[in-house]
Motif scaffolding. Structure first.
Motif, short mmCIF file in Angstrom:
data_model
loop_
_atom_site.label_atom_id
_atom_site.label_comp_id
_atom_site.label_asym_id
_atom_site.label_seq_id
_atom_site.Cartn_x
_atom_site.Cartn_y
_atom_site.Cartn_z
N GLU A 25 -36.17 27.71 -13.45
CA GLU A 25 -34.80 28.22 -13.41
C GLU A 25 -33.80 27.22 -12.88
N PHE A 26 -34.24 26.01 -12.59
CA PHE A 26 -33.40 25.07 -11.84
C PHE A 26 -32.09 24.73 -12.55
N LEU A 27 -32.14 24.53 -13.84
CA LEU A 27 -30.94 24.13 -14.58
C LEU A 27 -30.18 25.31 -15.18
N ASP A 28 -30.85 26.44 -15.30
CA ASP A 28 -30.20 27.59 -15.92
C ASP A 28 -30.71 28.87 -15.26
N PHE A 29 -29.97 29.35 -14.28
CA PHE A 29 -30.36 30.56 -13.57
C PHE A 29 -29.79 31.78 -14.26
N GLU A 30 -30.67 32.67 -14.72
CA GLU A 30 -30.27 33.96 -15.30
C GLU A 30 -29.23 33.80 -16.42
N GLY A 31 -29.39 32.76 -17.24
CA GLY A 31 -28.49 32.58 -18.37
C GLY A 31 -27.09 32.12 -18.00
N SER A 32 -26.92 31.65 -16.75
CA SER A 32 -25.59 31.21 -16.30
C SER A 32 -25.25 29.79 -16.76
N HIS A 33 -26.29 29.06 -17.24
CA HIS A 33 -26.15 27.65 -17.61
C HIS A 33 -25.77 26.80 -16.39
N MET A 34 -26.11 27.31 -15.21
CA MET A 34 -25.88 26.59 -13.95
C MET A 34 -27.10 26.78 -13.06
N SER A 35 -27.29 25.83 -12.16
CA SER A 35 -28.30 25.97 -11.13
C SER A 35 -27.81 26.96 -10.07
N VAL A 36 -28.74 27.56 -9.35
CA VAL A 36 -28.34 28.42 -8.23
C VAL A 36 -27.45 27.67 -7.27
N MET A 37 -27.71 26.37 -7.09
CA MET A 37 -26.90 25.56 -6.18
C MET A 37 -25.45 25.44 -6.62
N GLU A 38 -25.19 25.70 -7.88
CA GLU A 38 -23.84 25.54 -8.41
C GLU A 38 -23.06 26.84 -8.48
N LEU A 39 -23.74 27.96 -8.23
CA LEU A 39 -23.07 29.26 -8.33
C LEU A 39 -22.15 29.50 -7.15
N SER A 40 -21.04 30.16 -7.40
CA SER A 40 -20.19 30.62 -6.30
C SER A 40 -20.95 31.68 -5.51
N HIS A 41 -20.81 31.64 -4.19
CA HIS A 41 -21.48 32.66 -3.39
C HIS A 41 -20.79 34.02 -3.52
N ARG A 42 -19.65 34.06 -4.24
CA ARG A 42 -18.98 35.33 -4.52
C ARG A 42 -19.28 35.83 -5.93
N SER A 43 -20.12 35.10 -6.66
CA SER A 43 -20.38 35.47 -8.05
C SER A 43 -21.36 36.63 -8.14
N LYS A 44 -21.33 37.30 -9.30
CA LYS A 44 -22.25 38.40 -9.55
C LYS A 44 -23.70 37.91 -9.52
N GLU A 45 -23.95 36.74 -10.10
CA GLU A 45 -25.31 36.21 -10.17
C GLU A 45 -25.87 35.95 -8.77
N TYR A 46 -25.05 35.33 -7.91
CA TYR A 46 -25.56 35.04 -6.57
C TYR A 46 -25.69 36.32 -5.74
N SER A 47 -24.78 37.26 -5.92
CA SER A 47 -24.85 38.52 -5.18
C SER A 47 -26.18 39.22 -5.40
N GLN A 48 -26.70 39.13 -6.62
CA GLN A 48 -27.99 39.74 -6.93
C GLN A 48 -29.12 39.07 -6.14
N VAL A 49 -29.03 37.74 -5.98
CA VAL A 49 -30.02 37.00 -5.20
C VAL A 49 -29.97 37.42 -3.73
N HIS A 50 -28.75 37.46 -3.20
CA HIS A 50 -28.52 37.80 -1.80
C HIS A 50 -29.03 39.21 -1.50
#
Length: 360
Positions: A25-50
């Motif tokens: 998942e390093f280069l494409d987390f959950e179809g975001s085409h971004m790494s988890v490291m690149e996601l905003s901590h306010r994003s929907k994708e990261y909120s699910q992780v948190h």
């Protein structure tokens, strides 16, 4: 690729399944085409992780609803200060139980905040044991009682915790959290750096009873538990990659059967190595008294420094990493946290037996 026999004390081994999933998942987390490291901590994708990390912690540790889970930074070392800053009443002081270097460091920081009493200590005997419960005494009006549940340097671990009644029991569980079942309701606050059993370094888990969270305007904002509790651990940018990996390790723990099954596996792993020590006719000598032995960090010595050096070199040649004892005590140490496979512990026990037979 062959994996090393990783017995490092921390940062420590991570489950291979977790590393492979993170790699995928390093280069494409959950179809975001971004790494988890690149996601905003306010994003929907990261909120699910948190949210998943919080939910799995609560489920696996059976954390009651009247406890808050905080995902912080700074390691246990910052908690040495945050605990007394938030909980120590200077009129009452706090009580600390000394069982090793980390509890000593916790005391040092607490003394900067207010008066501290030593409720028990095994320092005089070289930290070979956990103090008997009958030998622990604290002021009945103390702010809290603090202990370190497992001692990585000396290889000792609490088998039973003191009953503190209305006084909050605080535990640094950095090196044995989720290695065995505990009753969270016995504690006022539990804290743990992730880099032993929960994930990589960078995130610190704090589990705190909600009534202990007070708003104190005199505290620096980032050092207040109230700040982080009221913002869902999102007051500032959290260590998103570390929390993502934490969530994967928790998922792996659940898939393995949860904490109760992990505890059984840890007991089996530790027995392999302790048996190699106990059956060596004194060639290997364990540091910890038998009733205080840790299932996470197994410490032992050989008959001479020359044999110790030879043991460590030959072990390294066989692919065993991290077996050198802490610089303050010497000897050898095998850290067998949750993610260290049973087969690796079996391989180490067999190596120890072979080395003893060749060199005794």
């Amino acid at each position: 690729m062959a994996r090393a026999y990783n017995f490092n004390a921390g940062p420590a081994a991570l489950p291979e399944e977790v590393l492979l999933k993170a790699q995928k998942e390093f280069l494409d987390f959950e179809g975001s085409h971004m790494s988890v490291m690149e996601l905003s901590h306010r994003s929907k994708e990261y909120s699910q992780v948190h949210d998943k990390a919080n939910a799995l912690l609560r489920e696996l540790m059976e954390i009651p609803e009247n406890y808050e889970i905080l995902l912080l930074q700074g390691g246990a070392s910052l908690q040495f200060s945050m605990v007394p800053l938030n909980l120590l009443d200077r009129n009452l002081g706090a009580s600390y139980i000394l069982t090793g270097s980390w509890s000593e460091k916790a005391v040092k920081e607490a003394k900067r905040i207010g008066p501290v009493e030593i409720a028990a200590s095994t320092k005089a005997s070289g930290y070979h044991a956990i103090p008997p419960l009958a030998n622990i005494h604290w002021n009945k009006e103390t702010s809290y009682v603090h202990l370190t549940s497992n001692n990585t340097i000396y290889g000792t671990q609490w088998q039973e915790y003191p009953q503190t009644g209305h006084i909050p029991l605080i535990a640094d569980m950095s090196s044995d959290i989720m290695s065995k079942k505990i009753d969270v309701s016995r504690f006022g606050l539990i804290y743990a750096g992730a880099q032993k059993n929960l994930g990589p370094s960078g995130v610190t888990v704090v589990i705190i009873r909600k009534d202990l969270i007070k708003k104190d305007e005199s505290l620096p904002t980032m050092l207040s538990y109230h700040t982080h509790a009221s913002s869902g651990s999102l007051y500032n940018t959290p260590p998103t990659l570390a929390i993502y990996l934490l969530s994967l390790v928790l998922e792996w723990t659940k898939d393995k059967g949860g904490v109760s099954q992990i505890e059984k596996l840890n007991q089996q792993k530790a027995k392999l190595i302790y048996d190699a020590i106990d059956e060596s006719n004194g060639f290997y000598t364990g540091h910890a008294d038998r009733d205080s032995r840790s299932n996470m960090n197994i410490t032992f010595t050989l008959p001479s420094s020359e044999l110790t050096d030879k043991f460590l070199q030959e072990a390294a040649d066989e692919g065993f990493i991290g077996l050198s004892g802490h610089r303050s005590v010497g000897g050898c140490r095998a850290s067998i946290y949750n993610a260290v496979p049973h087969e690796h512990c079996l391989a180490l026990a067999e190596f120890m037996k072979k080395f003893k037979n060749t060199n005794s």
